[in-house]
Scaffold this motif. Structure first.
Motif, PDB file in Angstrom:
ATOM      1  N   ARG A   1      -4.796  18.116 -11.399  1.00 11.68           N
ATOM      2  CA  ARG A   1      -5.493  16.847 -10.867  1.00 11.68           C
ATOM      3  C   ARG A   1      -5.450  15.750 -11.887  1.00 11.68           C
ATOM      4  N   GLU A   2      -5.876  15.881 -13.147  1.00 14.25           N
ATOM      5  CA  GLU A   2      -6.206  14.760 -14.108  1.00 14.25           C
ATOM      6  C   GLU A   2      -4.927  13.990 -14.447  1.00 14.25           C
ATOM      7  N   LEU A   3      -3.872  14.958 -14.608  1.00 12.16           N
ATOM      8  CA  LEU A   3      -2.665  13.835 -14.686  1.00 12.16           C
ATOM      9  C   LEU A   3      -2.007  13.246 -13.376  1.00 12.16           C
ATOM     10  N   PHE A   4      -2.198  13.941 -12.236  1.00 20.30           N
ATOM     11  CA  PHE A   4      -1.881  13.219 -11.064  1.00 20.30           C
ATOM     12  C   PHE A   4      -2.604  11.908 -11.038  1.00 20.30           C
TER      13      PHE A   4
ATOM     14  N   PHE B   1       5.458  15.627   1.289  1.00 19.75           N
ATOM     15  CA  PHE B   1       6.502  16.578   1.082  1.00 19.75           C
ATOM     16  C   PHE B   1       7.096  17.401   2.410  1.00 19.75           C
ATOM     17  N   SER B   2       6.279  16.967   3.601  1.00 22.06           N
ATOM     18  CA  SER B   2       6.858  17.537   4.789  1.00 22.06           C
ATOM     19  C   SER B   2       7.556  16.668   5.506  1.00 22.06           C
ATOM     20  N   ALA B   3       8.771  17.089   5.802  1.00 24.20           N
ATOM     21  CA  ALA B   3       9.943  16.283   6.465  1.00 24.20           C
ATOM     22  C   ALA B   3       9.280  16.279   8.025  1.00 24.20           C
TER      23      ALA B   3
ATOM     24  N   ALA C   1       0.832  -1.357   0.076  1.00 24.35           N
ATOM     25  CA  ALA C   1      -0.126   0.109   0.013  1.00 24.35           C
ATOM     26  C   ALA C   1       0.794   1.293   0.002  1.00 24.35           C
ATOM     27  N   ILE C   2       0.140   2.201  -0.658  1.00 28.92           N
ATOM     28  CA  ILE C   2       0.890   3.553  -0.599  1.00 28.92           C
ATOM     29  C   ILE C   2       0.023   4.899  -0.089  1.00 28.92           C
ATOM     30  N   ASP C   3       0.502   5.502   1.061  1.00 28.58           N
ATOM     31  CA  ASP C   3      -0.434   6.301   1.491  1.00 28.58           C
ATOM     32  C   ASP C   3       0.109   7.689   0.954  1.00 28.58           C
ATOM     33  N   LEU C   4      -0.860   8.294   0.091  1.00 29.33           N
ATOM     34  CA  LEU C   4      -0.217   9.716  -0.613  1.00 29.33           C
ATOM     35  C   LEU C   4      -0.482  10.838   0.448  1.00 29.33           C
TER      36      LEU C   4
ATOM     37  N   LEU D   1       5.081  14.951  -4.593  1.00 29.46           N
ATOM     38  CA  LEU D   1       4.413  13.692  -5.309  1.00 29.46           C
ATOM     39  C   LEU D   1       3.891  14.339  -6.634  1.00 29.46           C
ATOM     40  N   ALA D   2       4.217  15.735  -7.065  1.00 26.14           N
ATOM     41  CA  ALA D   2       3.921  16.005  -8.547  1.00 26.14           C
ATOM     42  C   ALA D   2       4.952  15.580  -9.439  1.00 26.14           C
ATOM     43  N   THR D   3       6.192  15.134  -8.887  1.00 27.80           N
ATOM     44  CA  THR D   3       7.424  14.649  -9.517  1.00 27.80           C
ATOM     45  C   THR D   3       7.662  13.185  -9.187  1.00 27.80           C
TER      46      THR D   3
END
Length: 187
Positions: free
Chosen positions: A90-93, A39-41, A13-16, A65-67
């Protein structure tokens, strides 16, 4: 909630946008091999510490997550919980999320619905950040996933005194309008 949507055997599983890892830890406690990405350390560090405190070993990634590469057909569960993208991204992601679902796997999205702005409480107030079950259904069916649930749901929100919608300074309960979408990749 994510809790209500899982009726499958644990796998990868991945939690985005995992934040401090509440859903990631919950999944790991139920036998899932979990990767949490945010993105938050600071959030990831708190998630890692929380997981270690209860003896869980999860993979934690600090990334945009964008990249960050989600992979193709690798995750048995892709959890996309209260992650809101502008329409232009949104659609691309979401297509990348769909591509990441393994055969037999699921993509679960829980988020604030666009209808929440006018008829609900809380959440983003910019309609560009929100979507609907019908928009998601069309997108995921177009990329070959089977949509098994796509609907609006209400969620009771308890507001502290002074933040409510009624008279006085009492606790208030209001409804937020979310959407839940579950799509599966055929085996």
């Amino acid at each position: 909630e994510l809790v209500d949507e899982l009726d499958v055997a644990p796998g990868r599983a991945i939690d985005l946008a995992c934040g401090e890892g509440r859903n990631a830890v919950w999944l790991a406690q139920r036998g899932w091999q979990v990767t949490g990405v945010d993105f938050s350390a600071v959030g990831v560090a708190r998630g890692r510490a929380g997981a270690e405190a209860v003896g869980l070993d999860l993979d934690w990634v600090v990334a945009d997550l964008a990249t960050w590469p989600l992979g193709d057909e690798v995750w048995d569960l892709v959890a996309h919980v209260y992650l809101h993208w502008p329409t232009s991204e949104r659609e691309l992601f979401l297509r990348r999320c769909a591509a990441a679902v393994a055969p037999g796997g699921s993509l679960v999205i829980v988020g604030h619905d666009r209808e929440n702005i006018a008829n609900g409480h809380g959440g983003p107030q910019d309609p560009d950040l929100l979507t609907t079950p019908d928009e998601q259904r069309a997108l995921f069916e177009a990329v070959g996933l089977e949509v098994v649930r796509a609907e609006r749901v209400t969620r009771a929100v308890t507001l502290e005194p002074g933040h409510g919608v009624g008279p006085g300074d009492a606790w208030s309960i209001v409804d937020a309008i979310d959407h839940v979408m579950v799509a599966r990749r055929p085996r």
